[in-house]
Design an enzyme around this catalytic site. Sequence first.
Site, short mmCIF file in Angstrom:
data_model
loop_
_atom_site.label_atom_id
_atom_site.label_comp_id
_atom_site.label_asym_id
_atom_site.label_seq_id
_atom_site.Cartn_x
_atom_site.Cartn_y
_atom_site.Cartn_z
N LYS A 197 0.88 -1.39 -0.01
CA LYS A 197 0.04 0.03 0.13
C LYS A 197 0.89 1.28 0.17
O LYS A 197 1.86 1.23 0.59
CB LYS A 197 -0.84 -0.03 1.27
CG LYS A 197 -1.84 -0.95 1.31
CD LYS A 197 -2.81 -0.88 2.58
CE LYS A 197 -3.62 -1.91 2.81
NZ LYS A 197 -4.88 -1.61 1.70
N ARG B 271 -9.91 -11.63 1.94
CA ARG B 271 -10.76 -12.86 1.70
C ARG B 271 -10.10 -14.18 1.61
O ARG B 271 -10.65 -15.18 1.70
CB ARG B 271 -11.34 -12.29 0.02
CG ARG B 271 -10.21 -12.12 -0.88
CD ARG B 271 -10.48 -11.51 -2.18
NE ARG B 271 -10.55 -10.15 -1.86
CZ ARG B 271 -10.90 -9.08 -2.81
NH1 ARG B 271 -11.34 -9.39 -4.04
NH2 ARG B 271 -11.01 -7.93 -2.46
N1 BES Z 1 -7.94 -3.92 4.56
C1 BES Z 1 -8.24 -3.51 2.93
C2 BES Z 1 -9.49 -2.90 2.71
C3 BES Z 1 -9.81 -1.36 3.42
C4 BES Z 1 -9.41 -0.36 2.82
C5 BES Z 1 -10.34 -1.33 4.64
C6 BES Z 1 -9.46 0.84 3.17
C7 BES Z 1 -10.58 -0.09 5.30
C8 BES Z 1 -10.02 1.06 4.65
C9 BES Z 1 -8.11 -4.68 2.01
O1 BES Z 1 -7.42 -5.54 2.73
C10 BES Z 1 -7.74 -4.28 0.96
O2 BES Z 1 -6.63 -3.83 0.74
N2 BES Z 1 -8.48 -4.41 -0.05
C11 BES Z 1 -8.12 -4.17 -1.51
C12 BES Z 1 -8.74 -5.06 -2.37
C13 BES Z 1 -8.18 -5.05 -3.74
C14 BES Z 1 -6.70 -5.31 -3.94
C15 BES Z 1 -8.65 -5.68 -4.76
C16 BES Z 1 -8.56 -2.79 -1.84
O3 BES Z 1 -9.93 -2.23 -1.10
O4 BES Z 1 -8.09 -1.72 -2.43
MN MN Z 2 -5.41 -5.54 2.03
#
Ligand code: BES
Ligand code: MN
Length: 488
Positions: free
Chosen positions: A268, A342
């Site tokens: 990230k 997931r």
């Molecule tokens: N934990 C994150 C989702 C999240 C993002 C929660 C912002 C709270 C605030 C999750 O693990 C994630 O990173 N999801 C990705 C999925 C994508 C790579 C398909 C996302 O939401 O960008």
């Molecule tokens: Mn994530």
Amino acid sequence: MTLSLSIGRADLGALDASLLVVALPSGATLDAPLAAYDGALGAALQRLLDRRDFRGARDETLHLLGASNGPSRILLIGVGKGSDRVSSLRRAAAIAARQAGRMGAGSLAFYAGAVGTAETEAIALGLSVGAWDYTDTKTAPPEDERRAPLTTAVIVGGDESGLQSGRAIAEGHGLARTLGMMPGNLCTPDFLAKTASEIAARHGLEITILGRAEMQKEGMGSFLCVAQGSPEDPKLIALRYNGGAAGAKPVALVGKGLCFDSGGISIKPAQGMEWMKFDMCGAAGVLGAMEAIARLKLPVNVVGLVGTTTNMPSGTAVKPGDVVRSMSGKYIEIINTDAEGRLVLADVLAYARRFEPAAVIDAATLTGACVIALGHTASGVMGNDAALVGEVLAAGTRAGEPGWELPMWDDYRELIKSDVADIKNSGGRPAGTISAALFLKEFAEGYPWVHLDIAGTAYTEADLGTVPRGPTGVPVGTFVEFVRGRAG
Ligand code: BES
Ligand code: MN
Ligand code: ZN
């Protein structure tokens, strides 16, 4: 420190509290106890209402000095004209308790006219939510600069049973928020396991904890690939509360417990990455709900399942393009290592089958896309059973934790088709919340299931009045209300 709550029956002017909180709806008039008290105030309350200096609008507040006897300060708080008095009072109580904390009141009495069991519970919960604070990792200011924290509260005219249930739910709520607020180096998978063990010991629940080795034996290649970049031992925690009839199928509550989500190799951006310590709020919600359910002694069998690890980039971390075999036997292609929640839940949902659950509800801070779709107002709700979706939505409404259903149409399944495996873990940006839920659906087989995407609701980056920046307590209320609904 938890707020000490009690019931008061004295005249308003004779209450032993430094702050009297009076909750009034829009267009309220003074009832007999308030009119009597207003005598000692030289009819100040009546004048305020006549002049419309205070209208009772939702979240409206007004501070006054108290009479020479009794509480030295008064806080009027508006509950608005909403028809849902229970939710409005919960909210007003939280705001009042936070203000009491800020002014260093130490103790308050809460008056909202005639209140029944449900209102008492809501006020007790609201006051506790407002009084909650996380101070474990801050040095206390010197004595003379300290403001007295709110430690005692009296609910005027409340009833004992509402007080007790409000307290029970507040304990669960507070536990979930404390776990959420704790930094990732302190709230580790080990710590969550230890916390679950304490809940089990406190209430006589059965507990099973699987570590990396046990999960390997179960063939949990999906969960384990997330954990393989981290030296910390991942944990799958199963807490079993047997409040219902022997042999009655349990409700299973499942929580995503990423103690930190860096994204892994699909790392990230640095900006705001610290918020990803909150990626275990689903797990915290399960533990908080189990604490509350056990305290409430609800006559239902409930299994709490938590999948917890951290998602880290390292030489041993899973890579985009890798294929793993999940416990269910399905092969998963990893497209994005940041779609890790997931992967953890896939194996926890498969594991849930052995409890022969009557219903499974998972809560996960799963997708940023859910925050884009629904903001911070509603959780995303999706499932494989329309009746169960309705039941969960209703529970959320009762708890003041609204959810909104998103469609699970087959058309979206295209998004997660893989060239090399049975499914891929990311469908990209379009309909990101739905494709994530459709991924989970592949593993939630053999039972009615609902998924709550709490990415936008489990914690807040802005002060909400009721709660400061940080965890909100979602989904504890939804879980507790759901189980309570099943208790009949
Ligand atoms: N934990 C994150 C989702 C999240 C993002 C929660 C912002 C709270 C605030 C999750 O693990 C994630 O990173 N999801 C990705 C999925 C994508 C790579 C398909 C996302 O939401 O960008
Ligand atoms: Mn994530
Ligand atoms: Zn995550």
